[in-house]
Design an enzyme around this catalytic site. Structure first.
Site, PDB file in Angstrom:
ATOM      1  N   LYS A 252      15.384  -1.459 -15.388  1.00 50.22           N
ATOM      2  CA  LYS A 252      14.470  -2.577 -15.261  1.00 50.22           C
ATOM      3  C   LYS A 252      13.114  -1.977 -14.934  1.00 50.22           C
ATOM      4  O   LYS A 252      12.873  -1.526 -13.822  1.00 50.22           O
ATOM      5  CB  LYS A 252      14.920  -3.549 -14.169  1.00 50.22           C
ATOM      6  CG  LYS A 252      14.042  -4.792 -14.098  1.00 50.22           C
ATOM      7  CD  LYS A 252      14.603  -5.797 -13.123  1.00 50.22           C
ATOM      8  CE  LYS A 252      13.894  -7.127 -13.206  1.00 50.22           C
ATOM      9  NZ  LYS A 252      12.444  -7.051 -13.097  1.00 50.22           N
ATOM     10  N   ARG A 273       4.152 -12.479 -21.136  1.00 56.43           N
ATOM     11  CA  ARG A 273       5.276 -13.358 -20.841  1.00 56.43           C
ATOM     12  C   ARG A 273       4.855 -14.827 -20.862  1.00 56.43           C
ATOM     13  O   ARG A 273       5.627 -15.708 -21.185  1.00 56.43           O
ATOM     14  CB  ARG A 273       5.785 -12.960 -19.465  1.00 56.43           C
ATOM     15  CG  ARG A 273       6.796 -13.840 -18.893  1.00 56.43           C
ATOM     16  CD  ARG A 273       7.048 -13.353 -17.483  1.00 56.43           C
ATOM     17  NE  ARG A 273       7.970 -14.219 -16.832  1.00 56.43           N
ATOM     18  CZ  ARG A 273       9.049 -13.786 -16.172  1.00 56.43           C
ATOM     19  NH1 ARG A 273       9.291 -12.500 -16.100  1.00 56.43           N
ATOM     20  NH2 ARG A 273       9.832 -14.624 -15.590  1.00 56.43           N
TER      21      ARG A 273
END
Ligand code: AMP
Length: 598
Positions: A252, A273
């Site tokens: 991650k 995003r």
């Protein structure tokens, strides 16, 4: 359609805090509308002119709007400002002033189409004279506006419409107004929106062709897809259980999520995003993505993290955030803080949509279509079936600069779920952050060839601590950061006498450097945190079987410890003590707002 109807609906929406009531008002409003007015009304009601990702801004400051209101109502600008002071709402003041203007209804009442067109003119006006042009267009509209229309026009251009119509409410209303209002209909409409991020487009297809018409809305290069989101679980055991015992774990990366659209001709558009276009901030990605991905048009997703220009090592996220929203000085910042995009998904390749394929197939495809370079790489991944394997991978991820792992389902049905949060992706982060206040004196036991500006010389070094009990030098770090040109140039000279072809017997490391060094030179380093890693050997197994202590985000302080011999360097026991005494702090709250995800 008359603009008055819209303004009246806004007044009713503004008056109710109840979601159900709002939906009812919205349904009544949109039911009779047909394209192209429908899309206009939907955009306008959200305070926009175009879908959000297009980033169309009106560029109307308070002072400009005040000037337009003053001109249109024949009032002094100071007076307009004075009247607005108490309420802070220039829209309200506009309504008052238009009321006082008292005149017969305009000969040509405003329509949604005219308002939309004029507002578009305001948004498009750029450069010299644009301020005057914006004022003129706004005055034209206000001239023809009723008090209520004027109020909402002004609020709209100031970005303070505040009628509370959010995407989710609109989706509900669309399902009710143009389908049977069922959950299934709502889900299909939302799915089309998640793929296209354009409510106007979705509403148009729905009205013209019914629910089945939505199926024709596919992916398009240049139009971002709403990102798939992850759930969380408190332990790796729980993660594995959720995933049915086996999962693909990935590092991650702690950076910015980037959705990259690579056109057939190699044109690149990058979206954040939140679907803002961020291409201008990452010119190296725009330049390198077409070289990395030849199966075009393509849409890929990844996390963009800062890396050390010379070693390729991941750097703390704070560095990349400095580049956000930056428009000037980009070249300098770019050279100082280069980024690498670690790709983890592919939604379209060679023009073919791939998002509905199971994740393992998408990942295999991603691997096969990617030719990695300095700025575009594949996210590290390993399929695991036990907590031990998962833990080892997590340690690796943290030691490499990641913030945890992302577990991805490899089961059937593991399609890319645009805009949805679910257990197909589960994030697992360390639940604390730790601070390391002390520096460490490490012994150089190996060196790595540099790249980029450091090509042709050493770019990074393998460091060890001394374990007096075993009389061994155990590796704990690979460090490339913190060397200025002078110190880097000094390194080969300082190391020449220690170079050796074979690994020195007293050195233990899971990493093989380009050049081994006998322990001699001692460097002072600092780092963000001590963690454990399967590739390092310091106090192997003391914290976790098969893993040694490792320093996260290591950095040379610039200080050569010539006063110390290798056995006087920091010992592995000291390192273990430091690990145990790290200040554990609760990590900051997750920055993700629930709003984004409802
Ligand atoms: P969070 O922001 O904590 O909800 O975590 C989800 C985010 O992690 C995603 O939106 C990505 O920006 C980021 N991320 C980092 N590495 C990965 C990965 N390998 N796969 C998916 N997302 C990742």
């Amino acid at each position: 359609m008359r603009f008055r109807e819209l303004a009246e609906a806004y007044a009713r929406l503004e008056a109710t805090p109840k979601r159900l009531e709002m939906r009812r008002i919205l349904v009544e409003l949109i039911r009779p509308i047909r394209p192209p007015d429908l899309a206009r009304v939907l955009y306008l009601s959200q305070g926009m002119l175009r879908p959000e990702y297009e980033g169309v801004e009106l560029g109307v400051a308070d002072s400009l709007a005040r000037r337009a209101v003053a001109t249109a109502t024949g009032t002094d600008e100071g007076e307009v400002a004075r009247r607005t002071k108490a309420s802070g709402d220039l829209g309200g003041t506009t309504a008052e002033l238009l009321e006082a203007r008292s005149r017969a209804e305009a000969a040509h009442p405003l329509t949604v189409a005219t308002v939309y067109e004029e507002l578009t003119t305001i948004a498009r006006a750029k450069g010299e004279g644009s301020q005057d042009e914006k004022v003129r267009a706004l005055v034209d509209l206000l001239d023809r506006a009723s008090p209520l229309e004027g109020k909402f026009l002004v609020r709209f251009v100031l970005g303070t419409l505040r009628v509370g119509v959010r995407e989710m409410t609109i989706l509900d209303a669309l399902a009710e107004a143009f389908a049977d209002g069922s959950k299934a209909a709502r889900a299909r409409i939302e799915a089309a929106f998640n793929l296209s991020s354009d409510l106007g487009l979705v509403a148009g297809a729905l009205v013209e062709h019914g629910l089945d018409g939505l199926d024709a809305i596919g992916l398009e290069v240049g139009r971002p897809i709403r990102p798939m989101l992850a759930e969380r679980e408190p332990t790796l055991a729980a993660v594995l259980e959720r995933m049915g015992g086996t999962a693909a774990l990935e590092y991650k990366y702690d950076g910015l999520r980037v959705q990259a659209h690579v056109g057939k001709d190699g044109t690149v558009r990058l979206f954040s995003r939140r679907l803002e276009e961020i291409s201008a901030q990452f010119p190296e990605l725009v330049a390198d993505l077409p070289r990395a991905i030849r199966h075009r048009p393509a849409i890929v997703e990844g996390e963009c993290v800062p890396v050390d220009a010379d070693t390729g090592e991941i750097q703390p996220f704070q560095l990349v955030s400095k580049r956000r929203g930056r428009t000037h000085d980009l070249d300098r910042v770019r050279a100082e803080i280069p980024v690498c995009l670690f790709l983890f998904d592919v939604l379209m390749a060679s023009g073919r949509p791939t998002y509905s394929e199971p994740f393992p197939e998408r990942r295999t495809l991603l691997g096969s279509l990617l030719t990695p370079n300095d700025h575009v790489a594949l996210a590290e991944q390993r399929t695991v079936s036990s907590v031990e394997e998962a833990t080892a991978f997590l340690d690796e991820a943290i030691a490499a600069g990641g913030e945890g792992v992302m577990a991805k389902s490899v089961r059937e049905g593991s399609a890319y779920r645009a805009g949805a949060r679910g257990y197909w992706w589960i994030k697992y982060k360390r639940d604390y952050t730790v601070g390391l206040s002390d520096s460490i004196d490490g012994v150089v036991v190996g060196a790595f060839h540099g790249r980029g500006r450091r090509a042709g010389r050493y770019g990074a070094f393998l460091l060890a601590v001394y374990n007096p009990k075993r009389d061994r030098f155990e590796s704990f770090s690979k460090v490339g950061s913190g060397f200025d040109d002078a110190r880097l140039a000094e390194m080969p000279k300082r190391l020449a006498k220690y170079e050796t072809d074979a690994p020195p017997p007293e050195v233990e490391s899971g990493i093989v450097p380009d050049r081994w060094m006998r322990p001699g030179l001692v460097l002072e380093v600092r780092g963000a945190e001590l963690t454990v890693s399967p590739v390092h050997r310091a106090e192997l197994g003391a914290i976790r079987p098969g893993a040694g202590l490792a320093l996260r985000f290591p950095r040379f302080t610039g200080r050569f410890r010539d006063d110390k011999g290798p056995t006087e360097a920091t010992t592995s026991q000291e390192l273990l003590e430091m690990y145990r005494h790290q200040v554990r702090q609760e990590s900051a709250p997750d920055p993700e707002s629930p709003d984004e995800t409802t």
